[in-house]
Enzyme design. Structure first.
Site, PDB file in Angstrom:
ATOM      1  N   GLY A 148      31.633  41.157  45.676  1.00  0.00           N
ATOM      2  CA  GLY A 148      32.218  41.077  44.350  1.00  0.00           C
ATOM      3  C   GLY A 148      33.623  40.516  44.462  1.00  0.00           C
ATOM      4  O   GLY A 148      34.313  40.729  45.466  1.00  0.00           O
ATOM      5  N   CYS A 149      34.071  39.777  43.439  1.00  0.00           N
ATOM      6  CA  CYS A 149      35.402  39.155  43.525  1.00  0.00           C
ATOM      7  C   CYS A 149      36.506  40.205  43.562  1.00  0.00           C
ATOM      8  O   CYS A 149      37.452  40.098  44.356  1.00  0.00           O
ATOM      9  CB  CYS A 149      35.608  38.183  42.372  1.00  0.00           C
ATOM     10  SG  CYS A 149      35.301  38.862  40.728  1.00  0.00           S
ATOM     11  N   ASN A 150      36.392  41.236  42.729  1.00  0.00           N
ATOM     12  CA  ASN A 150      37.384  42.310  42.755  1.00  0.00           C
ATOM     13  C   ASN A 150      37.316  43.082  44.072  1.00  0.00           C
ATOM     14  O   ASN A 150      38.345  43.485  44.632  1.00  0.00           O
ATOM     15  CB  ASN A 150      37.157  43.278  41.596  1.00  0.00           C
ATOM     16  CG  ASN A 150      37.276  42.614  40.248  1.00  0.00           C
ATOM     17  OD1 ASN A 150      38.088  41.722  40.050  1.00  0.00           O
ATOM     18  ND2 ASN A 150      36.459  43.043  39.295  1.00  0.00           N
TER      19      ASN A 150
END
EC number: 1.2.1.38
Length: 342
Positions: A148-150
């Site tokens: 996930g980017c976060n």
């Protein structure tokens, strides 16, 4: 030999970012693009910024002949992705950008994504795609589970600090600002310009964000015991970028030294001089990550900032970095893009 590439789900933002970067990759050639709802359209019609690139037209997935494909990027939504990948040839290398193969525990996947995992046999072989920490495993992987980017942003700040034992594991707070492209291309009321411009809002607060599953899994694995963090993301009125501000208990100078030591030989991760803080402007459109550390006025506390582009290093750029490793190519090939500034 040029590697033949398919992008499944090419009509979304991450699919377009894959196409943009691979278009100038010296050892990859895009030979198939799928976008079921836009099948029959040219990629340049869907994304005018790609008009000048000689890309194949979008087709339905079932129209693709995978016998000549070396690697497929799957940029489809979670749940859809696992169903599609389960039907692909088992000798085909796949980099999945969805959440479907990130969590190793089936119960954790169901907890965070609301439905049982339907391809646990594939989950067992998937390698988590945080490149700098799974490099050797990725070199022999057939299936890569993109982060996930976060989750990537938070891990770049915290993971080396857990490894080095320089922070209190029970006092970690991640305050994160994310650009609106991270919410995808689907029409949603809260993403309308009039709803978003000129303001900001937290979302999935109170321990509800799905990327907490990745934090729980990865931090606990490194620490050898359960680690739970506080995490609140905020939706920002800009298109690209993530800025995570991480609050930890520990000696600021030791924290900076631990990050600098861990990333000393990493091309894409730059630890700024002590006291300098990261900015999304400095990494936009690139595969680079900037990290900064500063002390707090409260003794024994530090602030760590990390900036990355959610579509590039947070997703498509890192996916290509992982694909390079899986295909036996130099890891940085096609990815030394200078950030776009201002």
């Amino acid at each position: 030999m040029t590697q033949k590439i398919a992008i499944l789900g090419a009509s979304g933002y991450t699919g377009a970012e894959l196409a943009r970067i691979i278009a100038t990759h010296p050892e990859m050639e895009i030979t198939a693009l799928s976008g079921d709802r836009k099948a029959g359209m040219r990629m340049g019609e869907v994304f005018p910024h790609l008009r000048h690139i000689g890309l194949p037209d979008l087709v339905k997935i079932e129209e693709i002949d995978f016998s000549g494909i070396d690697l497929a990027f799957c940029a489809l939504p979670h749940a859809t992705s696992q169903a599609v990948i389960a039907e692909l040839p088992r000798d085909l290398k796949v980099v999945d950008l969805s959440a479907d193969f990130r969590l190793r525990d089936a119960a954790e996947y169901e907890k965070w994504y609301g439905k049982p995992h339907a391809a646990m046999d594939l989950q067992a072989e998937a390698v988590y795609g945080l490149t700098e920490f799974y490099r050797e495993e990725l070199k022999t992987a057939r299936l890569c589970a993109g982060t996930g980017c976060n989750a990537a942003a938070g891990q770049y700040a915290i993971r080396p600090l857990i490894e080095a034992g320089v922070i209190d594991l029970d006092e970690i707070v991640i305050d994160l600002k994310a650009g609106v492209s991270g919410a995808g291309r689907s029409l949603k009321e809260n993403l309308l310009h009039a709803e978003l411009a000129g303001g900001t809002m937290p979302y999935s607060a109170g321990g509800k964000h799905r990327h907490l599953g990745e934090f729980d899994q990865e931090f606990s694995k490194v620490a050898g015991r359960p680690v739970r963090v506080q995490f609140t993301p905020h939706l920002m009125p800009f298109n690209r970028g993530i800025l995570a501000t991480v609050y930890v208990r520990g000696t600021p100078e030791d924290i900076h030294a631990a990050l600098a030591s861990r990333y000393e030989n990493e091309v894409f991760l730059e630890v700024l001089p002590f006291g300098q803080l990261a900015s999304t402007r400095s990494v936009a459109g690139s595969n680079f990550v900037h990290l900064g550390v500063i002390g707090d006025r409260l003794p024994g506390r530090a602030v760590v900032t990390v900036a990355l582009d959610n579509l590039t290093k947070g997703s498509s750029g890192q996916a290509i970095q992982n694909a390079n490793l899986m295909l036996g190519l130099p890891e940085t090939l096609g990815l030394m893009l200078a950030p776009v500034f201002p």
